[in-house]
Each structure stands twice: as C-alpha cells, then as structure tokens.
Design an enzyme around this catalytic site. Structure first.
Site, PDB file in Angstrom:
ATOM      1  N   ASP A  12       0.992  -1.371  -0.078  1.00  0.00           N
ATOM      2  CA  ASP A  12      -0.069  -0.137   0.209  1.00  0.00           C
ATOM      3  C   ASP A  12       0.738   1.302  -0.124  1.00  0.00           C
ATOM      4  OD1 ASP A  12      -2.494   1.801   0.307  1.00  0.00           O
ATOM      5  OD2 ASP A  12      -2.108   1.780   2.062  1.00  0.00           O
ATOM      6  N   SER A  13       0.727   2.443  -0.730  1.00  0.00           N
ATOM      7  CA  SER A  13       1.218   3.781   0.012  1.00  0.00           C
ATOM      8  C   SER A  13       1.566   3.491   1.465  1.00  0.00           C
ATOM      9  CB  SER A  13       0.203   4.624  -0.205  1.00  0.00           C
ATOM     10  OG  SER A  13      -0.595   4.992   0.221  1.00  0.00           O
ATOM     11  N   GLY A  45      -2.718   9.597  -3.464  1.00  0.00           N
ATOM     12  CA  GLY A  45      -4.160   9.847  -4.179  1.00  0.00           C
ATOM     13  C   GLY A  45      -4.250  11.580  -4.769  1.00  0.00           C
ATOM     14  N   CYS A  75      -4.224  -1.207  -2.237  1.00  0.00           N
ATOM     15  CA  CYS A  75      -4.080   0.118  -2.436  1.00  0.00           C
ATOM     16  C   CYS A  75      -5.577   0.151  -3.653  1.00  0.00           C
ATOM     17  CB  CYS A  75      -2.975   0.982  -2.691  1.00  0.00           C
ATOM     18  SG  CYS A  75      -3.252   2.263  -3.138  1.00  0.00           S
ATOM     19  N   ASN A  76      -6.844   1.168  -3.987  1.00  0.00           N
ATOM     20  CA  ASN A  76      -7.288   1.509  -4.537  1.00  0.00           C
ATOM     21  C   ASN A  76      -6.545   2.107  -5.290  1.00  0.00           C
ATOM     22  OD1 ASN A  76     -10.069   0.476  -3.517  1.00  0.00           O
ATOM     23  ND2 ASN A  76      -9.263   1.073  -1.784  1.00  0.00           N
ATOM     24  N   THR A  77      -5.658   3.690  -5.106  1.00  0.00           N
ATOM     25  CA  THR A  77      -4.963   4.243  -6.098  1.00  0.00           C
ATOM     26  C   THR A  77      -4.213   3.643  -6.887  1.00  0.00           C
ATOM     27  OG1 THR A  77      -6.069   5.359  -3.896  1.00  0.00           O
ATOM     28  CG2 THR A  77      -4.311   6.471  -6.061  1.00  0.00           C
ATOM     29  N   CYS A 186     -10.770   3.300  -0.287  1.00  0.00           N
ATOM     30  CA  CYS A 186      -9.379   3.427   0.571  1.00  0.00           C
ATOM     31  C   CYS A 186      -8.927   2.894   1.329  1.00  0.00           C
ATOM     32  CB  CYS A 186      -9.434   5.079   0.323  1.00  0.00           C
ATOM     33  SG  CYS A 186      -7.442   5.243   1.517  1.00  0.00           S
ATOM     34  N   THR A 187      -7.948   2.097   1.719  1.00  0.00           N
ATOM     35  CA  THR A 187      -8.025   0.991   2.267  1.00  0.00           C
ATOM     36  C   THR A 187      -7.239   1.474   3.824  1.00  0.00           C
ATOM     37  OG1 THR A 187      -5.017   0.477   1.498  1.00  0.00           O
ATOM     38  CG2 THR A 187      -6.893  -1.335   0.756  1.00  0.00           C
ATOM     39  N   HIS A 188      -7.067   2.807   3.790  1.00  0.00           N
ATOM     40  CA  HIS A 188      -6.558   3.189   5.275  1.00  0.00           C
ATOM     41  C   HIS A 188      -7.959   3.699   6.212  1.00  0.00           C
ATOM     42  CE1 HIS A 188      -2.952   4.616   3.392  1.00  0.00           C
ATOM     43  NE2 HIS A 188      -2.572   5.239   4.437  1.00  0.00           N
TER      44      HIS A 188
HETATM   45  N1  DGL Z   1      -4.664   3.506   0.535  1.00  0.00           N
HETATM   46  C1  DGL Z   1      -4.931   4.483  -0.446  1.00  0.00           C
HETATM   47  C2  DGL Z   1      -6.075   3.486  -1.294  1.00  0.00           C
HETATM   48  O1  DGL Z   1      -6.386   2.543  -0.775  1.00  0.00           O
HETATM   49  C3  DGL Z   1      -4.209   5.029  -0.815  1.00  0.00           C
HETATM   50  C4  DGL Z   1      -3.830   6.674   0.244  1.00  0.00           C
HETATM   51  C5  DGL Z   1      -2.713   7.413  -0.730  1.00  0.00           C
HETATM   52  O2  DGL Z   1      -1.906   6.885  -0.500  1.00  0.00           O
HETATM   53  O3  DGL Z   1      -3.150   8.731  -1.101  1.00  0.00           O
HETATM   54  O4  DGL Z   1      -6.359   4.510  -2.297  1.00  0.00           O
END
Ligand code: DGL
Length: 264
Positions: A12-13, A45, A75-77, A186-188
């Site tokens: 992930d990011s 993102g 990570c979706n992004t 977003c996984t966060h």
């Molecule tokens: N956790 C991330 C996601 O799922 C990215 C968040 C980011 O770094 O902007 O999109």
C-alpha cells in the site's frame, strides 16, 4: 524454500493496507506475508499518475526480488493507476488489485443513496468511472474525494477531536440529508471506521473491499496450485520505505489492536 511456502507480497502507499492484510490472514492463516508500506511517499492519491505508476512499479519490483508467489496491491489508488502495467510485467505470478466495494453497497437497499469515499485519483480514473457506470441506474452514487484523510492515519491519529472535526466538515451536507450507505474506497479508511460510523450515525451501512480482495487472492492461489498446505501458522513481516522505528511501531500497533487483536 518450498514453492508454496513462499510469501505473498502485499503493499500500500502506507499503513492503510493493514486493513486488507487483516482479511488476508484471517482467511489464509497458514500463509506467510510481507507487507510493504510506502509511507515515505504517501499519500499517493494527490500525486500525478506518473508518480504513482513509478512508485507502484518500484515497490512491486522490491517485493518480487524477495521471491513472492503472488502480489496484492492493497491500495485502490495504485490499483487504478497501475494494475494493468503490473499484470503485463509479471505474467509469471497472480497480481490482485482492490476496488471500491460498490456492488454490495448498491444491492444492500433499493434505489439508495451511496457515498463513495476515496482519494481524488481513484475517483477520477477510468477504472472507477467504469465501475460507477455499471450501477448508476440502480442507485444514486455520490463520489466524495477525501484529500487529507490518509494523513491522519499515517500519523497514527485514528481518533480524537481533530479527526472528528475533519470528518464532520467532509461529510457536510450528507449529515443533514443522509445517505443509506458509504463505501470506504481507500484502504486507510477501515482503520478509522468506528470514527466514521460515529460521525455518520448508526443508520448508515459501511462497506469496504478488503474481504472480497482476500477471497480473490485465495481463489487465484488455489487455481495456480500455490496454496501453502503446511501445518504451521504463517508469519507476517512488516517493511516500510520510511525505515523508521516509529512507522514499524505504528504498523505493529494498527495490526495488533485495530486489525488482529481486541478493538480499542
Ligand atoms: N490506501 C490507499 C488507497 O486505497 C491510498 C491512499 C493514498 O496514499 O492516498 O487508495
């Protein structure tokens, strides 16, 4: 090392992907995992597409060098920016991505209002626009870009008055004219789900893509004959581009208390 005992690489990011790692380990307790958080370069993102593609390829190469048998882009992004590049590059291993769990949210109620929280990049990329197009007739889908929210989680600020105020401002009008469900794209965000729920109220149903991604990861391993069949419990190794004690401690904390242990 036996072919099937090789680790699964998850990245992930930053620390957000720990919410996906939780689902992966729950479903596949015998597997070994390497979790790489790219916190030095978070957030993704709000970066350019080129920057996110370059980081994603770099991290994938770093994991591949460690002999991973499968790659999970938690990570979706990064998925929306680069999954096609990774699949082209690594045809010798399954590459799994994550996308906002729009389908279950839309089907949870008839003609509902669904708010999709995600990073600006995820919501503007073709992958999400295509996904939204598939369900637009069935529900009112409202994309809500959330710049600034990932930073709270990266700082380890997963509750408290500042986060509560940030979310209250972010949801703004949707608190007076409520939605039926919210997708954490977003996984966060699942790491602050309790806070999101408390601001939105209990009438709102919350969905995320972690479990679906874990199921797909397992399906692909099974199909390739790569499941780890050993009797031993698997391991989790945390790595992070920041290489600081603090970020590894935060990863362990989120892992232990938010994901794998008692809820705090
Ligand atoms: N956790 C991330 C996601 O799922 C990215 C968040 C980011 O770094 O902007 O999109």
């Amino acid at each position: 090392m036996e072919k099937n005992e090789r680790p699964i690489g998850v990245f992930d990011s930053g620390v957000g992907g720990i919410s996906v790692l939780k689902e992966l380990t729950a479903l596949m307790p015998r597997e070994n995992f390497i979790f790489f958080g790219d916190s030095k370069y978070a957030p993704y993102g709000t970066k350019t597409l080129e920057e996110v593609r370059a980081r994603t390829c770099e991290v994938a190469a770093h994991l591949k060098k460690q002999n991973v048998k499968e790659l999970v882009v938690a990570c979706n992004t990064a998925t929306s920016a680069a999954i096609h590049i990774l699949r082209e590059q690594y045809q010798d291993m399954p590459v799994i991505g994550i996308e906002p769990a729009l389908k279950p949210a839309v089907y949870a109620a008839e003609h509902s209002r669904v708010l999709v929280m995600a990073t600006p990049m995820t919501l503007r990329e073709e992958k999400f626009l295509h996904l939204m197009g598939q369900y637009q007739e069935l529900a009112e889908i409202i994309p809500l870009p959330c710049p600034g929210l990932v930073e709270f989680v990266e700082r380890g600020e997963i509750d408290g008055p500042d986060l509560k105020q940030f979310l209250t401002n972010l949801f703004g009008t949707y608190l007076e004219h409520p939605v039926n469900s919210v997708v954490l794209g977003c996984t966060h965000y699942p790491l602050i789900k309790e806070m999101i729920q408390s601001v939105l109220g209990n009438g709102v149903q919350i969905f995320d893509g972690g479990e679906g991604t874990a199921k797909e990861t397992k399906r692909r391993l099974a199909r390739e004959g790569l499941l780890n069949l050993s009797e031993k419990k698997g391991s989790v190794c945390f790595q992070n581009s920041l290489e600081s004690e603090e970020i590894l401690a935060l990863s362990q904390y989120l892992w232990k208390y938010k994901a794998n242990g008692p809820q705090i």
